[in-house]
Design a protein around this motif. Structure first.
Motif, PDB file in Angstrom:
ATOM      1  N   HIS A 161      51.556  37.577  38.676  1.00 26.36           N
ATOM      2  CA  HIS A 161      51.078  37.452  37.293  1.00 26.36           C
ATOM      3  C   HIS A 161      49.632  37.928  37.170  1.00 26.36           C
ATOM      4  N   TYR A 162      48.772  37.511  38.100  1.00 24.24           N
ATOM      5  CA  TYR A 162      47.366  37.918  38.027  1.00 24.24           C
ATOM      6  C   TYR A 162      47.187  39.407  38.241  1.00 24.24           C
ATOM      7  N   VAL A 163      47.922  39.948  39.190  1.00 21.10           N
ATOM      8  CA  VAL A 163      47.821  41.385  39.443  1.00 21.10           C
ATOM      9  C   VAL A 163      48.276  42.187  38.224  1.00 21.10           C
ATOM     10  N   ASP A 164      49.288  41.693  37.551  1.00 20.63           N
ATOM     11  CA  ASP A 164      49.836  42.404  36.390  1.00 20.63           C
ATOM     12  C   ASP A 164      48.985  42.240  35.132  1.00 20.63           C
ATOM     13  N   ASN A 165      48.257  41.127  35.015  1.00 24.74           N
ATOM     14  CA  ASN A 165      47.626  40.796  33.741  1.00 24.74           C
ATOM     15  C   ASN A 165      46.112  40.646  33.770  1.00 24.74           C
ATOM     16  N   HIS A 166      45.499  40.711  34.942  1.00 27.25           N
ATOM     17  CA  HIS A 166      44.054  40.524  35.029  1.00 27.25           C
ATOM     18  C   HIS A 166      43.419  41.645  35.858  1.00 27.25           C
ATOM     19  N   ASN A 167      42.098  41.771  35.718  1.00 28.48           N
ATOM     20  CA  ASN A 167      41.415  42.883  36.397  1.00 28.48           C
ATOM     21  C   ASN A 167      40.867  42.507  37.772  1.00 28.48           C
ATOM     22  N   HIS A 168      41.192  41.320  38.267  1.00 34.02           N
ATOM     23  CA  HIS A 168      40.803  40.929  39.611  1.00 34.02           C
ATOM     24  C   HIS A 168      41.735  39.816  40.075  1.00 34.02           C
ATOM     25  N   LEU A 169      41.709  39.567  41.381  1.00 35.93           N
ATOM     26  CA  LEU A 169      42.558  38.514  41.959  1.00 35.93           C
ATOM     27  C   LEU A 169      41.662  37.485  42.645  1.00 35.93           C
ATOM     28  N   PRO A 170      41.364  36.377  41.967  1.00 33.16           N
ATOM     29  CA  PRO A 170      40.477  35.364  42.563  1.00 33.16           C
ATOM     30  C   PRO A 170      41.141  34.670  43.743  1.00 33.16           C
ATOM     31  N   LEU A 171      40.316  34.112  44.616  1.00 37.12           N
ATOM     32  CA  LEU A 171      40.847  33.498  45.828  1.00 37.12           C
ATOM     33  C   LEU A 171      41.711  32.281  45.515  1.00 37.12           C
ATOM     34  N   TRP A 172      41.389  31.560  44.442  1.00 34.62           N
ATOM     35  CA  TRP A 172      42.186  30.367  44.146  1.00 34.62           C
ATOM     36  C   TRP A 172      43.624  30.722  43.769  1.00 34.62           C
ATOM     37  N   ILE A 173      43.877  31.990  43.451  1.00 34.88           N
ATOM     38  CA  ILE A 173      45.243  32.462  43.253  1.00 34.88           C
ATOM     39  C   ILE A 173      45.774  33.073  44.545  1.00 34.88           C
ATOM     40  N   ALA A 174      44.948  33.851  45.235  1.00 37.08           N
ATOM     41  CA  ALA A 174      45.377  34.525  46.466  1.00 37.08           C
ATOM     42  C   ALA A 174      45.857  33.538  47.525  1.00 37.08           C
TER      43      ALA A 174
END
Length: 335
Positions: A161-174
């Protein structure tokens, strides 16, 4: 292959029951036994727990009721599920705390497409953000490789979801894509001050210094990882197969010597179920700790009062009764 004799041929449930009876197991209800074998499998119940009944090879030296071995298996499984749920809670807490301190100190961006680069100062996986140790670069490269594989194969919904919808991937998602073993290695390469934060916010034992908390935490996480993986795959966990031990000084101190030197020298609190329970009491706070205490006390009290051939199930599994007092002590504490 038609004439080949397999040493473990397929058997129907009726044939399994006949085999059990030939090995000195008493079957009082064939229909119920068939249901148990169907739900749990012969291997998981019979082979997994027969050694508690002192067999001679595959045969029992004295008659054993199927209800006895099944009761032992069910209650042990119930205990394991309780431990697993609490281990998952600790795992989530570790991920949250690691991602918080790394994001706070080193940012919210990583170039997950370039897994070989560890030199970008804007990237939270930049090597200079971590200990100058021989395994640091390999750990970071493996984390980035694992993360990229998760993204390419769309293995995790939150990461996707983050990769598809945001311009960065924060560590709390990674971190949602990392296994507990990976998180342990990640924690180990953190700078000392970052470890201080995590240890002080995850180890709820005010009698320990920060350095002691860090020592306790790394020993504890390694034990939890082995129990987590084996329980999650439906395997019974024998402490003899678990690498590492909880240091004696922590076991005595954190149980107020209700587990003493004599107990510890017998293996109690080293890397057995008792050590896992103690670890989970120390690494959870408030609601989670109280819920864990309530749930596991219910299971242990059942084990205490259910007797098989003159022994309580707690005794058969090598769990000392003083663990109940220890859990009650922690249940009454406030963090």
């Amino acid at each position: 292959m038609n004439n080949y004799q397999f040493d473990k041929p397929f058997k129907t449930y009726d044939e399994m029951i006949e085999l059990l009876q030939s090995r000195n197991m008493v079957i009082t209800n064939s229909e119920l036994t068939t249901h148990w074998l169907s739900d749990s499998s012969y291997y998981a119940v019979i082979n997994g727990y027969k050694n508690y009944f002192h067999p001679n090879g595959n045969n029992f030296t004295h008659p054993v009721l199927i209800e006895e071995i099944y009761s032992l298996a069910v209650l042990d499984s119930l205990l394991s599920r309780t431990l697993l749920q609490a281990i998952l809670t600790v795992e989530l807490s570790l991920k949250s705390k690691v991602s918080y301190i790394v994001s706070k100190n080193y940012g919210v961006y990583t170039d997950y497409n370039n897994i070989s680069s560890l030199d970008d100062s804007d990237d939270y996986f930049c090597a200079k953000n971590y200990r100058n140790a021989h395994d640091t670069k390999n750990t970071l490269l493996n984390l980035k490789k694992s993360l990229k594989n998760t993204i390419l194969n769309r293995k995790n919904l939150s990461v996707t979801h983050y990769v598809d919808n945001h311009n960065h991937l924060p560590l709390w998602i990674a971190v949602n894509s990392f296994y507990l073993g990976q998180m342990i290695k990640f924690y180990q390469i953190l700078k000392s001050t970052d470890k201080d934060y995590i240890a002080n916010s995850l180890v709820f034992a005010p009698q320990l210094t920060t350095d002691e908390k860090k020592d306790f935490l790394i020993s504890s996480l390694k034990i939890l990882k082995e129990y987590r993986n084996k329980i999650a795959h439906g395997n019974q966990v024998f402490h003899s197969s678990v690498k590492g031990k909880l240091p004696k000084r922590f076991v005595l101190d954190l149980t107020n010597k209700k587990i003493d030197i004599s107990d510890y020298n017998k293996g109690i609190g080293n890397n057995d179920r008792v050590s896992v329970i103690l670890i989970l009491l120390v690494l959870q706070r408030d609601f989670h700790r109280k819920l864990f205490c309530s749930t596991i006390l219910s299971t242990l009290n059942l084990m205490k009062y259910v007797h098989i051939q003159g022994k309580s199930i707690m005794n058969m599994l090598g769990i000392p009764e003083q663990i109940i007092d220890i859990i009650n002590d922690y249940s009454n504490q406030d963090n």
